[in-house]
Write a protein that holds these residues in place. Structure first.
Motif, PDB file in Angstrom:
ATOM      1  N   GLU A   1       0.830  -1.204   0.000  1.00 22.70           N
ATOM      2  CA  GLU A   1       0.000   0.000   0.000  1.00 22.70           C
ATOM      3  C   GLU A   1       0.866   1.256   0.000  1.00 22.70           C
ATOM      4  N   CYS A   2       0.306   2.294  -0.577  1.00 22.25           N
ATOM      5  CA  CYS A   2       0.898   3.616  -0.406  1.00 22.25           C
ATOM      6  C   CYS A   2       0.816   4.000   1.071  1.00 22.25           C
ATOM      7  N   ARG A   3       1.799   4.729   1.552  1.00 24.34           N
ATOM      8  CA  ARG A   3       1.865   5.072   2.983  1.00 24.34           C
ATOM      9  C   ARG A   3       1.147   6.404   3.221  1.00 24.34           C
ATOM     10  N   TYR A   4      -0.180   6.321   3.310  1.00 22.21           N
ATOM     11  CA  TYR A   4      -0.989   7.537   3.423  1.00 22.21           C
ATOM     12  C   TYR A   4      -0.693   8.324   4.693  1.00 22.21           C
ATOM     13  N   LYS A   5      -0.495   7.638   5.792  1.00 17.29           N
ATOM     14  CA  LYS A   5      -0.237   8.318   7.057  1.00 17.29           C
ATOM     15  C   LYS A   5       1.044   9.131   6.971  1.00 17.29           C
ATOM     16  N   GLU A   6       2.096   8.522   6.417  1.00 16.91           N
ATOM     17  CA  GLU A   6       3.372   9.228   6.273  1.00 16.91           C
ATOM     18  C   GLU A   6       3.262  10.363   5.257  1.00 16.91           C
ATOM     19  N   ALA A   7       2.433  10.140   4.210  1.00 16.50           N
ATOM     20  CA  ALA A   7       2.249  11.189   3.205  1.00 16.50           C
ATOM     21  C   ALA A   7       1.577  12.414   3.820  1.00 16.50           C
ATOM     22  N   ARG A   8       0.583  12.181   4.694  1.00 19.60           N
ATOM     23  CA  ARG A   8      -0.070  13.320   5.353  1.00 19.60           C
ATOM     24  C   ARG A   8       0.919  14.073   6.247  1.00 19.60           C
ATOM     25  N   ALA A   9       1.785  13.324   6.926  1.00 24.44           N
ATOM     26  CA  ALA A   9       2.794  13.964   7.770  1.00 24.44           C
ATOM     27  C   ALA A   9       3.775  14.776   6.921  1.00 24.44           C
ATOM     28  N   PHE A  10       4.102  14.243   5.728  1.00 21.09           N
ATOM     29  CA  PHE A  10       5.021  14.955   4.840  1.00 21.09           C
ATOM     30  C   PHE A  10       4.425  16.296   4.411  1.00 21.09           C
ATOM     31  N   PHE A  11       3.139  16.285   4.049  1.00 23.72           N
ATOM     32  CA  PHE A  11       2.515  17.513   3.571  1.00 23.72           C
ATOM     33  C   PHE A  11       2.203  18.482   4.708  1.00 23.72           C
ATOM     34  N   GLN A  12       2.190  18.004   5.936  1.00 26.32           N
ATOM     35  CA  GLN A  12       2.073  18.928   7.062  1.00 26.32           C
ATOM     36  C   GLN A  12       3.377  19.691   7.268  1.00 26.32           C
ATOM     37  N   GLN A  13       4.482  19.023   6.918  1.00 29.59           N
ATOM     38  CA  GLN A  13       5.788  19.664   7.072  1.00 29.59           C
ATOM     39  C   GLN A  13       6.181  20.457   5.830  1.00 29.59           C
ATOM     40  N   TYR A  14       5.861  19.903   4.657  1.00 22.79           N
ATOM     41  CA  TYR A  14       6.181  20.565   3.388  1.00 22.79           C
ATOM     42  C   TYR A  14       4.875  20.750   2.620  1.00 22.79           C
ATOM     43  N   LEU A  15       4.409  21.969   2.513  1.00 23.50           N
ATOM     44  CA  LEU A  15       3.127  22.226   1.877  1.00 23.50           C
ATOM     45  C   LEU A  15       3.109  21.705   0.443  1.00 23.50           C
ATOM     46  N   ASP A  16       1.977  21.148   0.066  1.00 23.16           N
ATOM     47  CA  ASP A  16       1.823  20.614  -1.289  1.00 23.16           C
ATOM     48  C   ASP A  16       1.762  21.761  -2.293  1.00 23.16           C
ATOM     49  N   ASP A  17       2.322  21.513  -3.458  1.00 23.87           N
ATOM     50  CA  ASP A  17       2.310  22.518  -4.524  1.00 23.87           C
ATOM     51  C   ASP A  17       1.026  22.350  -5.332  1.00 23.87           C
ATOM     52  N   ASN A  18       0.111  23.297  -5.155  1.00 24.05           N
ATOM     53  CA  ASN A  18      -1.162  23.251  -5.864  1.00 24.05           C
ATOM     54  C   ASN A  18      -1.300  24.386  -6.872  1.00 24.05           C
ATOM     55  N   THR A  19      -0.173  24.843  -7.357  1.00 25.42           N
ATOM     56  CA  THR A  19      -0.222  25.889  -8.382  1.00 25.42           C
ATOM     57  C   THR A  19      -0.791  25.308  -9.671  1.00 25.42           C
ATOM     58  N   VAL A  20      -1.193  26.196 -10.563  1.00 25.08           N
ATOM     59  CA  VAL A  20      -1.759  25.764 -11.849  1.00 25.08           C
ATOM     60  C   VAL A  20      -0.754  24.901 -12.606  1.00 25.08           C
ATOM     61  N   GLU A  21       0.518  25.303 -12.574  1.00 26.27           N
ATOM     62  CA  GLU A  21       1.559  24.555 -13.291  1.00 26.27           C
ATOM     63  C   GLU A  21       1.732  23.155 -12.697  1.00 26.27           C
ATOM     64  N   ALA A  22       1.715  23.055 -11.371  1.00 25.93           N
ATOM     65  CA  ALA A  22       1.901  21.756 -10.719  1.00 25.93           C
ATOM     66  C   ALA A  22       0.735  20.826 -11.002  1.00 25.93           C
ATOM     67  N   VAL A  23      -0.466  21.366 -10.935  1.00 24.42           N
ATOM     68  CA  VAL A  23      -1.660  20.551 -11.214  1.00 24.42           C
ATOM     69  C   VAL A  23      -1.642  20.077 -12.665  1.00 24.42           C
ATOM     70  N   ALA A  24      -1.272  20.954 -13.582  1.00 23.04           N
ATOM     71  CA  ALA A  24      -1.229  20.588 -14.998  1.00 23.04           C
ATOM     72  C   ALA A  24      -0.163  19.521 -15.247  1.00 23.04           C
ATOM     73  N   PHE A  25       1.001  19.662 -14.597  1.00 20.55           N
ATOM     74  CA  PHE A  25       2.053  18.661 -14.791  1.00 20.55           C
ATOM     75  C   PHE A  25       1.614  17.298 -14.266  1.00 20.55           C
ATOM     76  N   ARG A  26       1.020  17.264 -13.096  1.00 22.18           N
ATOM     77  CA  ARG A  26       0.580  15.985 -12.539  1.00 22.18           C
ATOM     78  C   ARG A  26      -0.446  15.314 -13.455  1.00 22.18           C
ATOM     79  N   LYS A  27      -1.343  16.103 -14.010  1.00 23.87           N
ATOM     80  CA  LYS A  27      -2.345  15.554 -14.927  1.00 23.87           C
ATOM     81  C   LYS A  27      -1.673  14.962 -16.160  1.00 23.87           C
ATOM     82  N   SER A  28      -0.724  15.693 -16.742  1.00 24.86           N
ATOM     83  CA  SER A  28      -0.028  15.204 -17.930  1.00 24.86           C
ATOM     84  C   SER A  28       0.826  13.978 -17.603  1.00 24.86           C
ATOM     85  N   ALA A  29       1.484  13.993 -16.446  1.00 24.15           N
ATOM     86  CA  ALA A  29       2.324  12.861 -16.053  1.00 24.15           C
ATOM     87  C   ALA A  29       1.478  11.607 -15.824  1.00 24.15           C
ATOM     88  N   LYS A  30       0.303  11.783 -15.217  1.00 23.43           N
ATOM     89  CA  LYS A  30      -0.589  10.647 -15.001  1.00 23.43           C
ATOM     90  C   LYS A  30      -1.031  10.052 -16.330  1.00 23.43           C
TER      91      LYS A  30
END
Length: 497
Positions: A285-314
């Motif tokens: 499984e993906c480690r959701y608990k650790e991922a939430r802790a990571f984003f509490q320490q390092y804010l997630d990048d939700n800029t337009v460019e980041a969202v667009a890149f993730r969509k294209s990469a997926k």
């Protein structure tokens, strides 16, 4: 002198005594007759009851033979002579289990590797076996402790009722539950428990019912059979179970109906493919608990460019996965894509590419043309099949797909890199690893089972800290120089498009 009785002689007295005796006999006859009639009535009633019971029993046998056996797959051979093996505890347990599931409309299918292997070896015989034509138990009677079946949980309509009926039929059943991993990413629902396994024992044989759950990547998943503290460890020999030592993932099988040893069963339509999946089904499984802790320490990048890149990469990853699957080529998430899955359960927005790994023995000569036909033209090719092969394909929106080919040595694995300007070669060393399934961006994909060792080899002990500036020739702790390509081979090993 005359007697007071007049002329009453001795003979007359004796005759009267005899008549009285006869009269006494006559007066007793009605009572004896009444007793005799009562006895006759009781015998008649008993005979009628016996006849009625016998008729009812014969009706039950007829009903079972001509209806239930046909419905539940319990028909046996009508051939002359004795039936061999049908008194085995294994066959009787499976027969009763099939009767139970058929009566409750529970669509179970056989997944027992031992039995499926035997069926596959004799598939023509099994395919041509009609219902009720078995004279010898060849498959379900082989010695074993368990018989494994599976069902898809979303098709199970009456779980609790089935459980009670199973126990009423003589089964001792154990239910294994655990948290639903599909909800681990949702705090409020992450504690919800779901059934994972049933083990139902009848006499000395047990049925292992593996509960498959649907996942978003259109595949089936089963959980780890983890024994909780209150469970009797001696209930069955748990260590001999074929499923449940770890979570597993399988392609959704198409099913077919066959008659095996007189019982009508469902099995995978392609038993060979299912059997090939079993030893390689381990799921992480993906480690959701650790991922939430990571984003509490390092804010997630939700800029337009980041969202667009993730969509294209997926989309690029999905296209690459479909292409490689058609070719029958195994691959796994590697480098930054693997790090993003393990550290934050998502694509790293500043990585700017998708990274995959492939064992060099799985390389196919038509891989470049297959990606070209899928709309992914070759951007560059470094190295050659025998040494340091690396391919890069151009996706849309300037997102590229990098494929690194891995070579195996005695005690390690490695992939190569080439500097286009100088022809210098580099080697990236990894400890040996195997492949497990995971779910990432709504797909079932491979990752190294020994994930932490793989990531630490590539990114060191500080992999949890985001690093946006990365020099592939110097930054990885596992990189080492590997010589230089001869100038005479540059046209072959350095191809830019």
């Amino acid at each position: 002198m005359l007697s007071p009785l007049g002329n009453f002689t001795k003979q007359d007295y004796l005759r009267i005594q005899k008549d009285e005796t006869n009269w006494g006999t006559f007066t007793r006859q009605p009572r004896e007759h009444h007793r005799l009639m009562s006895r006759i009535n009781k015998n008649v009633i008993l005979a009628l009851l016996t006849l009625t019971s016998s008729a009812f029993l014969l009706f039950q046998l007829y009903y079972y033979k001509h209806y239930l056996s046909a419905k539940n797959g319990a028909g046996l051979s009508k051939s002359k002579g004795s039936q061999i093996g049908f008194d085995s505890i294994q066959w009787r347990a499976v027969k009763k289990f099939i009767m139970l599931t058929s009566s409750q409309n529970v669509p179970v299918f056989l997944i027992d590797p031992l039995i499926l292997e035997l069926i596959n070896k004799n598939f023509e015989q099994v395919k041509n076996t009609s219902h009720g034509s078995a004279s010898e138990c060849k498959f379900l009677c082989v010695p074993r402790d368990f018989t494994a079946f599976a069902l898809q949980y979303h098709l199970w309509k009456n779980e609790e009722g089935w459980f009670r009926i199973a126990e009423n039929m003589g089964f001792q059943c154990l239910k294994i539950e655990s948290k639903d991993p599909r909800l681990d990413g949702i705090d409020s629902l992450s504690g919800t428990e779901i059934p994972l396994h049933y083990i139902c024992k009848l006499a000395a044989h047990a049925i292992h019912l593996v509960v498959f759950h649907e996942r978003s990547g259109n595949y089936l998943w089963h959980g780890h059979l983890r024994l909780k503290g209150h469970i009797d460890r001696k209930f069955v020999p748990f260590r001999k179970l074929q499923f449940g030592r770890y979570p597993g993932a399988f392609d959704r099988p198409e099913l077919q109906q066959v008659t095996v040893d007189g019982l009508v069963l469902l099995i995978p339509k392609d038993p060979v493919h299912f059997l090939e999946e079993v030893p390689h089904s381990r799921f992480i499984e993906c480690r959701y608990k650790e991922a939430r802790a990571f984003f509490q320490q390092y804010l997630d990048d939700n800029t337009v460019e980041a969202v667009a890149f993730r969509k294209s990469a997926k989309e690029l990853l999905q296209l690459a996965a479909r292409t490689l699957k058609k070719l029958g080529v195994r691959f796994w998430l590697s480098s930054g894509t693997c790090l993003g899955w393990y550290r934050q359960c998502n694509i790293i927005p500043y990585s700017k590419d998708v990274d995959l790994g492939i064992f060099i023995q799985d390389y196919k000569s038509d891989i470049i043309s297959a990606f070209h036909d899928a709309g992914l033209p070759l951007k560059h090719k470094f190295g050659k099949v025998e040494d340091s092969l690396e391919l890069s394909f151009q996706g849309k929106d300037d997102v590229k797909l990098d494929i690194f080919f891995f070579y195996e040595e005695t005690d390690h694995m490695w992939n190569g890199g080439t500097q286009a300007k100088t022809g210098k070669k580099f080697k990236y060393l990894f400890p040996k690893f195997t492949l497990c399934w995971t779910e990432f961006v709504d797909m079932k994909l491979h990752v190294p089972c020994e994930t932490i060792e793989y990531i630490e080899a590539n990114y060191g002990k500080t992999w949890k800290i985001p690093v946006k500036t990365w020099d592939w020739k110097r930054s990885p702790p596992n990189v080492q120089p590997n010589g230089i390509w001869p100038v005479s081979e540059w046209d072959e090993v350095i191809q830019l498009y």
